[in-house]
Design a protein around this motif. Structure first.
Motif, PDB file in Angstrom:
ATOM      1  N   MET A 116       0.988  -1.417   0.250  1.00 21.64           N
ATOM      2  CA  MET A 116       0.471  -0.132  -0.630  1.00 21.64           C
ATOM      3  C   MET A 116       0.836   1.070   0.215  1.00 21.64           C
ATOM      4  SD  MET A 116      -3.163   1.396   2.666  1.00 21.64           S
ATOM      5  CE  MET A 116      -2.153   0.950   4.716  1.00 21.64           C
ATOM      6  N   PHE A 117       2.049   1.081   0.605  1.00 19.08           N
ATOM      7  CA  PHE A 117       2.322   2.559   0.436  1.00 19.08           C
ATOM      8  C   PHE A 117       3.063   2.474  -0.336  1.00 19.08           C
ATOM      9  CE2 PHE A 117       1.043   2.383   5.445  1.00 19.08           C
ATOM     10  CZ  PHE A 117       1.235   3.809   5.584  1.00 19.08           C
ATOM     11  N   ALA A 118       3.863   2.045  -0.474  1.00 22.46           N
ATOM     12  CA  ALA A 118       4.668   1.569  -2.297  1.00 22.46           C
ATOM     13  C   ALA A 118       3.933   2.146  -3.083  1.00 22.46           C
ATOM     14  CB  ALA A 118       5.262   0.290  -2.587  1.00 22.46           C
ATOM     15  N   ALA A 119       2.674   2.250  -2.935  1.00 22.84           N
ATOM     16  CA  ALA A 119       1.739   2.428  -4.538  1.00 22.84           C
ATOM     17  C   ALA A 119       1.922   3.538  -3.754  1.00 22.84           C
ATOM     18  CB  ALA A 119       0.299   1.491  -4.560  1.00 22.84           C
ATOM     19  N   ILE A 120       1.561   4.154  -2.821  1.00 23.53           N
ATOM     20  CA  ILE A 120       1.347   5.663  -2.169  1.00 23.53           C
ATOM     21  C   ILE A 120       2.971   6.761  -2.595  1.00 23.53           C
ATOM     22  CG2 ILE A 120       1.115   7.262  -0.833  1.00 23.53           C
ATOM     23  CD1 ILE A 120      -1.053   4.704   0.807  1.00 23.53           C
ATOM     24  N   HIS A 142       1.250   9.572  -5.390  1.00 20.39           N
ATOM     25  CA  HIS A 142       1.532  10.848  -4.232  1.00 20.39           C
ATOM     26  C   HIS A 142       3.791  11.371  -4.023  1.00 20.39           C
ATOM     27  CE1 HIS A 142      -2.599  10.646  -4.782  1.00 20.39           C
ATOM     28  NE2 HIS A 142      -2.656   9.032  -4.599  1.00 20.39           N
ATOM     29  N   LYS A 143       4.167  10.335  -4.023  1.00 18.54           N
ATOM     30  CA  LYS A 143       5.227  10.627  -3.430  1.00 18.54           C
ATOM     31  C   LYS A 143       5.923   9.953  -2.209  1.00 18.54           C
ATOM     32  CE  LYS A 143       6.652  13.521  -7.371  1.00 18.54           C
ATOM     33  NZ  LYS A 143       6.405  12.290  -8.294  1.00 18.54           N
ATOM     34  N   TYR A 191       5.263   7.805   9.328  1.00 13.52           N
ATOM     35  CA  TYR A 191       6.577   8.143   9.841  1.00 13.52           C
ATOM     36  C   TYR A 191       7.772   7.849   8.518  1.00 13.52           C
ATOM     37  CZ  TYR A 191      10.341   9.403  11.946  1.00 13.52           C
ATOM     38  OH  TYR A 191      11.989   9.688  13.061  1.00 13.52           O
ATOM     39  N   GLN A 192       8.211   6.872   8.954  1.00  7.38           N
ATOM     40  CA  GLN A 192       9.458   6.969   7.339  1.00  7.38           C
ATOM     41  C   GLN A 192       9.510   7.335   6.337  1.00  7.38           C
ATOM     42  OE1 GLN A 192      11.733   5.385   8.258  1.00  7.38           O
ATOM     43  NE2 GLN A 192      11.355   4.420  10.396  1.00  7.38           N
ATOM     44  N   SER A 193       7.993   7.295   5.668  1.00  8.85           N
ATOM     45  CA  SER A 193       7.966   8.256   4.273  1.00  8.85           C
ATOM     46  C   SER A 193       8.191   9.167   4.471  1.00  8.85           C
ATOM     47  CB  SER A 193       6.582   7.750   4.155  1.00  8.85           C
ATOM     48  OG  SER A 193       5.480   8.844   2.655  1.00  8.85           O
ATOM     49  N   MET A 194       7.789   9.479   5.757  1.00  9.90           N
ATOM     50  CA  MET A 194       7.571  11.719   6.083  1.00  9.90           C
ATOM     51  C   MET A 194       9.470  11.683   6.014  1.00  9.90           C
ATOM     52  SD  MET A 194       3.931  12.479   8.933  1.00  9.90           S
ATOM     53  CE  MET A 194       3.147  11.240   8.408  1.00  9.90           C
TER      54      MET A 194
END
Length: 183
Positions: free
Chosen positions: A1-5, A9-10, A54-57
Motif C-alpha cells: 500500500m505504501f509503495a503505491a502511495i 503521490h510521492k 513516519y518513514q515516508s515523511m
C-alpha cells in the motif's frame, strides 16, 4: 500500500489509521482466532501503518506531518459488556501506542504530531457486523443507541479536521468525543 502511495503521490504527509474491528468474544469463552484477528487489525496494522507513514515523511524531510489513530472510548474505560472486553484491551493498546509514538517523535526532534481520537458510539455498520449472528443482541444495541443519539461520520470527520487545523505549536494528544446526549 505504501509503495503505491509513494508511486502515485510521492509519499504520506497525513496518516489516519481508521481500521478497527470487534468480535463478540468474551474473555471467559472467546475464541483465540477472533482475539488474534482483533490484535492483528486494531494493534499491529495500526502500528505498521504509523511506522510506514513516519518513514515516508522522514525520507522526504516532511517535518509537519500528522499521524492520527482512530480509537474508541473503549480505549479509556472498560464498559460492562463482556462481548467488548477484549476489544477494549486492543483499544487501550491504541491509547498506549499513540502516546509512545508521540514520545518517540519528540525524541527524534521532529514536529510530526501524533493524535488519538476516541469517539463514542458512531452510527455505522460496526455493531451490526459485530452482532451479525445474534439478531437479539443487535436489536438491544440498536434500541439503546436510539436513546443516546449516536455521533455521525461527519461528527468524527469534524474532529479530524479540528486536530489537523491546530496551529503547528499545538499538540492535540488525545480527543475523546461523544454525543452530548450520552453524558
Amino acid at each position: 500500500m505504501f509503495a503505491a502511495i509513494k508511486e502515485q503521490h510521492k509519499g504520506v504527509d497525513v496518516c489516519i489509521n481508521n481500521a478497527g474491528l470487534s468480535h463478540s468474544e468474551p474473555l471467559l469463552s472467546g475464541k483465540t482466532s477472533s482475539w488474534k484477528n482483533m490484535i492483528d487489525v486494531n494493534v499491529l496494522a495500526l502500528s505498521i501503518c504509523a511506522c510506514e507513514a513516519y518513514q515516508s515523511m522522514k525520507e522526504r524531510n516532511v517535518d509537519d506531518g500528522h499521524i492520527i489513530n482512530m480509537n474508541s472510548l473503549c480505549g479509556h474505560q472498560v464498559f460492562s459488556l463482556a462481548d467488548a472486553h477484549f476489544y477494549s484491551a486492543t483499544k487501550y493498546a491504541v491509547t498506549a501506542l499513540t502516546e509512545g509514538l508521540r514520545q518517540e517523535l519528540r525524541a527524534e526532534n521532529t514536529h510530526i504530531r501524533a493524535t488519538c481520537i476516541s469517539p463514542g458510539v458512531v452510527k455505522t455498520e460496526f455493531m451490526s457486523r459485530l452482532y451479525h449472528d445474534s439478531p437479539e443482541k443487535a436489536k438491544v444495541f440498536n434500541n439503546f443507541s436510539l436513546l443516546l443519539q449516536p455521533m455521525t461520520a461527519i461528527d468524527v470527520a469534524s474532529a479530524v479536521t479540528y486536530v489537523l487545523s491546530a496551529p503547528p505549536h499545538v499538540q492535540v494528544c488525545a480527543l475523546l468525543s461523544f454525543s452530548c446526549s450520552f453524558i
